[in-house]
Design a protein around this motif. Structure first.
Motif: not given
Length: 476
Positions: A7-8, A35-36, A67-73
């Motif tokens: 979990q991140v 990227a998003r 990456a998750r913070g930038a909206g990438v799963d």
């Protein structure tokens, strides 16, 4: 086999912006937006063989959070294996470095066992992905998964974090074992161009150096008072710890504290707080040459300077994919016991607790920040994130001119490089030079910090991956 899902938590990459300047920040924001949009509805899944211990796991935790913070799963799973599987893959790892490792076989029996473990992991992994998802497979442990993923319509990237600048019989043997699994990957990613084998298609080969997170527990700012408080409490500096043990900030903004002590092998008390301290932080791995650091210090530094040496590694049971850790530590202890008492009394071997990854990282942070000189006397090195971490902290560094270390340090500008990592005298003279010339050491440390800021932060790293994914989509 049951995959471990790591979990991140998402972290906003905006916190990097004050460090990188407005022009670089705007470029990064544009890259993140593209990227998003490109990856909407798709998963970028990272697969490796351990969730803690070593640079790959640390780097994944940070990059995936941004990456998750930038909206990438972006997700992360860890494959499982038995001791024999990890013996085989560590053998391959050492061979890729150009080293013999344990000298064991990589024959038909080893291949059958490797494939058996990989198949058991692949069955579960395939349930987590869909066509056009992107899977990053990290290092030799995961290479055998590539074919099954490619057949499922997944975009497969194999990321190799290790390598050697020169081909020899060991590297050829490792590549002969791995190559059959890698023909179908969409891209190969290496830390250095020299690490790519000659059979790798240049059109599918990319170079992406690693990076550090300046806000992680290992790299976040610490005051000198907090550094000393941590080191006193865990037993790495002599004297009574303060009444209040230093607090530190967790990723979610809450406050944590150090609860565990460090296992230290030494003849007497820890180093005095005011004593110059030479430090190497590494896994207990033969290629990190901790025993060689001890010998060089004893023979070429201890008699000419009052400094102490602190060798820091993890508790050997805490790194699941490295079967050589215990034997390497035992070897270091054997070398330490044979040293003359006068030198041995100023050499300290420390095993850090691994139960809490953040606690471990804070201790490493404090150790590096307290160091007068940081060393990385590796015999071979894929990249050497401990070097980039010390550079970020502005520490003067003596390191071997091997692998990715030479991409980080220009000798005489950001630190001192030892041309022959086995030359104990050259190593000792470089350490003495920095111990004896504080203004020069400080200049190198400041230059190192500037270079780490310019070259080795996460925005550059994520941008390169975003560019890679966009190129792979165009190729499809």
């Amino acid at each position: 086999m049951k995959l471990e899902e790591v979990q991140v938590a998402a972290l906003t990459p905006d916190r990097l912006l004050p460090l990188i300047g407005p022009e670089r920040a705007e470029r990064f924001k544009a890259t993140a937006k593209a990227a998003r949009e490109q990856l909407a509805g798709r998963v970028v899944l990272n697969v490796n063989s351990t969730a803690s211990g070593g640079g790959v796991a640390e780097m994944l935790r940070t990059l995936l959070a941004y990456a998750r913070g930038a909206g990438v799963d972006t997700q992360w799973v860890v494959i499982q294996g038995d001791p024999h599987f990890f013996e085989i893959t560590k053998r391959i790892h050492n061979n890729l470095h150009g080293a013999p490792g344990d000298g064991g076989l990589l024959g038909d029996d080893e291949r059958r066992h490797y494939e058996e473990i990989v198949r058991a992991n692949a069955d579960e992994l395939l349930a987590l992905v869909r066509p056009r998802d992107i899977v990053l497979l990290h290092d030799p442990q995961t290479a055998g998964l590539a074919q099954a993923l490619a057949r499922a319509g997944v975009i497969v990237v194999w990321r190799c974090h290790v390598g050697a600048d020169a081909v020899n019989a060991h590297t050829e043997r490792a590549w002969a074992f791995l190559r059959p699994y890698l023909d179908d990957v969409d891209a190969y990613v290496f830390s250095r161009a020299a690490y790519a084998p000659d059979w790798a298609d240049p059109r599918r080969t990319f170079v992406i150096p690693p990076s550090i997170d300046p806000f992680s527990a290992k790299n976040q700012p610490m005051s000198p008072a907090d550094v000393e408080a941590v080191l006193h409490y865990v037993g790495l500096l002599a004297g009574e710890p303060p009444a209040e043990v230093a607090a530190f900030t967790l990723e979610d903004g809450s406050i944590g504290r150090i609860n565990r002590h460090v296992d230290v092998l030494q003849t007497g008390p820890p180093p005095p707080a005011g004593a110059p301290l030479v430090v190497q932080v590494s896994r207990w791995d033969p290629l990190k040459d901790m025993a060689g650091v001890m010998t060089a210090f004893a023979e070429h530094v201890a008699g000419a300077h009052s400094a102490h040496l602190l060798l820091v590694g993890p508790v050997v049971t805490g790194v699941t994919d490295d079967p050589e850790g215990a034997a390497t530590l035992d070897r270091c202890v054997e070398v330490w016991r044979r040293l003359p008492h006068a030198e041995r009394s100023r050499i300290h071997l420390a095993c850090l607790p691994m139960q809490d990854a953040v606690e471990n990282a804070i201790i490493v942070n404090a150790v590096q920040r307290h160091a007068t000189v940081v060393t990385q006397k590796s015999l071979a090195e894929g990249f050497g994130l401990t070097v980039a971490e010390a550079m970020w902290k502005g520490r003067p560094i003596v390191a071997s001119a091997v692998g990715g270390i030479v991409d980080q340090i220009v000798s005489g500008e950001h630190g001192l490089l030892v041309k022959d990592p086995r030359d104990a005298a050259e190593f000792g003279q470089a350490v003495l030079r920095l111990l004896d010339d504080s203004p020069y050491a400080e200049l190198l440390g400041e230059n190192a910090r500037q270079r780490a800021t310019a070259e080795f932060l996460g925005d550059r790293h994520l941008e390169q991956y975003a560019q890679l994914f966009a190129q792979l989509d165009r190729a499809r």
